[in-house]
Design a protein around this motif. Structure first.
Motif: not given
Length: 713
Positions: A23, A27-28, A43, A60, A73, A75, A77
């Motif tokens: 990410p 995070r993913l 994401v 986030v 949300v 994360g 990419a």
């Protein structure tokens, strides 16, 4: 606070970890997100974060409404995480467990109809062939057994595992064939340019015979002379390559823009030159310089010193009376290559013209199309059923609007729906095209009514279920195929052996999904709103003026009707048709451009050769005029040579075109690869333009002053 369309993927919890993604923020998705009952997580792509969300560092933890699902949300990419299908934009990723809520129209994952893309990372030491064998064993066992198998054991179903290193291949499947065909045209133009440059360099080297002989007499070796001539040729190629990089960047950007606007959704293509492009251009420039400079370098290194040092500029052209010269051969080669490219372009342009002249069966002028997404409408489920008809009435009152209707999808949009039906009491089934339409559809599209009546508001009200259709209108092809000379009005057919539908009208044939395809038997039934797709259908409006001028007013009217409705994909019917034939437009336009380049380069070649020869024969022309030759004779002398070279090149090119253009068969429509009219017209045009190029040096020769020419050296 802003609603806009975006493209996303449903992904399993191990999607990002399998691909080795990291990410840029937060995070993913993980396995814990992809379980039933988990809090909805989303994401977003780095591009979407920057362009739509403004690069908010506190994004986030904030909610995004995807459809009717509020997802948090988790994360962003990384910018290096490329789209899974190169060129097709991905804005966000949702867990696959949310599929029933955000995409209920997809089949269940347990269905026999697969719709998921599967990817796997090989274990260390396992080859692709070993993985294919293992997965094929599992696949064959699962699809050939059970109460309703997909295949028979004799079908030998198996799995092939392509490399995912280059992503999925949607765009390659669509565009690779036409682009490789155009690459062949580029190669022909490049070869033509090589021949042109070689001819010009050869002519220039002939005029430098005395200079080369002097260098040789002063001690220059044959290798030194060849190296000098090749260096000059390569420098010219480098200069052309540098200009080509600039033009190529503009051209690639224009091509990417064309492909993006012609695709059903926006494409993301990186057309910036990189080290591979620059390296390829460098290599091609060196090769062009070497190939085009070989002939003059070879001939320049084989000069006899004494005759070359004694000859004057006028005597240097002694080879002018010989037809089988390398210069003439290069001009014939250029004409042949130009003829080959022009013939292919002519066939492709005729294909585009044939498609544009196809009778669609309806009047596409002054038609405006747009979709209506009802996801966020405040209407109750019951009121949503009448949304289409209510909006139809509202839009019909706008100034400049002649009529309004809507259907499940637009004609010529590439979409299709098929049903199996049986006529009367027959037990056999046939496949027909199917389209759900609202009242006034045929009036708005101007599809003529041939018998009976069209669908009306009462039919729409009687249509309680989307799976039971009591009345239908058929097209002329349906009536002709299944009823012949019988009257189809009042006849019935059964849909998938469940109920009877009465035919109440017959309308003219209209193109359904693509201009290339023949009209098939088509059934039109009343449209019924379904909440599964959150789609009220595609509206079609016939206007009394340019439909583009009404776009803002129509958007305002839809917002005034229901501010939560989302208008999607608004375009004119003519734009829809152009999008329908995007591939034909692409190859016709680009092949025409390359054909024009080929024609210009070939004409420059013949002009350069004749201009050089006229300058070399100035003394001779003066003698002819002094001895009584008419100026028209001098004109014919030069024009005759240009005509012979052009005709000979056109004949050779026509023969090559007959052998090569058959590979264009899959692109053609309404014209054969060996169409004599196209090849004859292209040959005539090539010779005519070549004669025009020949006329310029011929006219200059005709105006030669004998007294000046006799003193010319």
């Amino acid at each position: 606070g802003r609603t806009s369309p975006a493209s996303g993927l449903l992904a399993s919890g191990d999607f990002f970890s399998t691909l080795g993604a990291h990410p840029a923020l937060g995070r993913l998705l993980g396995p814990s997100d992809d379980i039933e009952g988990a809090a909805p997580a989303i994401v977003v792509s780095y591009r979407f974060w920057q362009s739509v969300l403004g690069g908010d560092p506190a994004v986030v933890g904030k909610p995004i409404l995807a459809g009717k699902i509020s997802a948090t949300v988790v994360g962003v990419a990384s910018p290096g995480f490329l789209d899974l299908d190169p060129g097709i934009r991905t804005d966000f990723w949702l867990p696959l467990s949310l599929q029933p809520a955000v995409a209920p129209y997809f089949p269940k994952r347990t269905t026999k109809f697969p719709w998921l893309e599967l990817m796997a990372r090989l274990k260390a030491g396992v080859t692709v062939s070993q993985a294919e064998a293992a997965t094929s064993t599992i696949f064959a066992a699962a699809t050939t057994s059970g109460p309703d198998p997909n295949f028979k054991p004799a079908d030998a179903p198996h799995i092939e595992l392509p490399s995912a290193a280059r992503g999925l291949a949607s765009l390659r499947q669509q565009f690779s064939k036409p682009l490789f065909t155009l690459l062949a045209a580029v190669a022909a133009v490049l070869l033509l340019a090589c021949a042109n440059l070689a001819g010009l360099m050869l002519s220039r080297s002939t005029s430098r015979r005395k200079e080369v002989a002097m260098r040789t007499a002063l001690g220059a070796s044959r290798f030194r002379i060849m190296r000098q001539l090749l260096t000059e040729s390569i420098l010219l190629s480098f200069a052309g390559g540098a200009a080509g990089i600039i033009l190529g960047y503009w051209g690639a950007y224009a091509l990417a823009t064309f492909l993006s606007f012609s695709w059903y959704s926006p494409l993301q293509m990186d057309v910036h030159p990189d080290s591979r492009v620059l390296g390829f251009t460098l290599l091609i420039s060196v090769l062009v310089g070497l190939v085009s400079g070989l002939a003059p370098a070879f001939t320049g290194g084989q000069i006899e010193l004494v005759p070359a040092l004694k000859e004057s500029s006028s005597s240097a052209g002694v080879s002018r009376r010989r037809w089988l010269t390398l210069g003439n051969g290069l001009v014939v080669l250029q004409m042949g290559l130009a003829m080959l490219v022009l013939a292919g372009a002519g066939l492709l342009v005729r294909t585009l013209a044939n498609l544009k002249s196809v009778n669609t069966g309806f009047d596409p002028q002054n038609l405006l199309l747009f979709g209506v997404d009802t996801t966020y409408s405040n209407r109750t489920a019951e009121n949503l059923k009448s949304l289409g008809s209510d909006l139809q009435e509202q839009l019909a009152t706008l100034p400049g609007v002649k009529s309004v209707s809507y259907s499940s999808f637009a004609l010529m949009a590439g979409s299709n729906m098929d049903y199996d039906i049986s006529i009367g009491d027959a037990k056999s089934y046939v496949d027909v095209n199917w389209l759900n339409v609202a009242p006034d559809f045929f009036k708005t599209m101007r599809i003529p009514l041939l018998a009976g009546r069209t669908l009306n508001a009462q039919d729409l009200q009687n249509q309680k279920s989307k799976n039971v259709f009591h009345v239908a209108v058929i097209n002329e092809s349906f009536a002709r195929r299944f009823f012949g000379k019988q009257n189809p009005i009042g006849q019935t057919f059964r849909v998938e052996d469940t109920y009877k539908t009465e035919i109440v009208g017959v309308v003219g044939d209209a193109k359904y999904d693509h201009l290339r395809y023949d009209v098939r038997p088509t059934v039109y039934v009343p449209i019924v709103y379904t909440s599964v797709f959150n789609d009220a259908g595609t509206f079609v409006i016939r206007t009394a003026m340019d439909p583009k001028a009404l776009m803002p007013e129509i958007r305002t009217a839809v917002s005034r009707f229901d501010s939560n409705l989302l208008v999607t994909d608004m375009k004119t019917q003519m734009e829809q048709i152009d999008q329908n034939i995007y591939q034909e437009r692409l190859i016709a336009n680009l092949s025409s451009l390359f054909a024009l380049l080929a024609l210009i380069v070939a004409c420059v070649g013949i002009y350069g050769l004749l201009s050089y020869q006229v300058s070399r024969r100035t003394h001779e022309i003066g003698i002819r005029l002094a001895l009584g030759a008419q100026r028209g004779d001098v004109l014919n002398l030069v024009m005759r040579q240009g005509t012979i070279l052009a005709v000979l090149g056109a004949l050779i090119g026509a023969a090559a075109a007959l052998a090569v253009t058959r590979y264009l068969q899959s692109f053609l429509f309404g014209v054969k690869p060996s169409d004599p009219a196209t090849i004859a017209a292209v040959a005539f045009g090539l010779v005519a333009v070549a004669l025009l190029a020949s006329y310029i040096p011929a006219r200059r020769a005709m105006k030669t002053d004998p007294m000046v020419a006799l003193r010319y050296e």
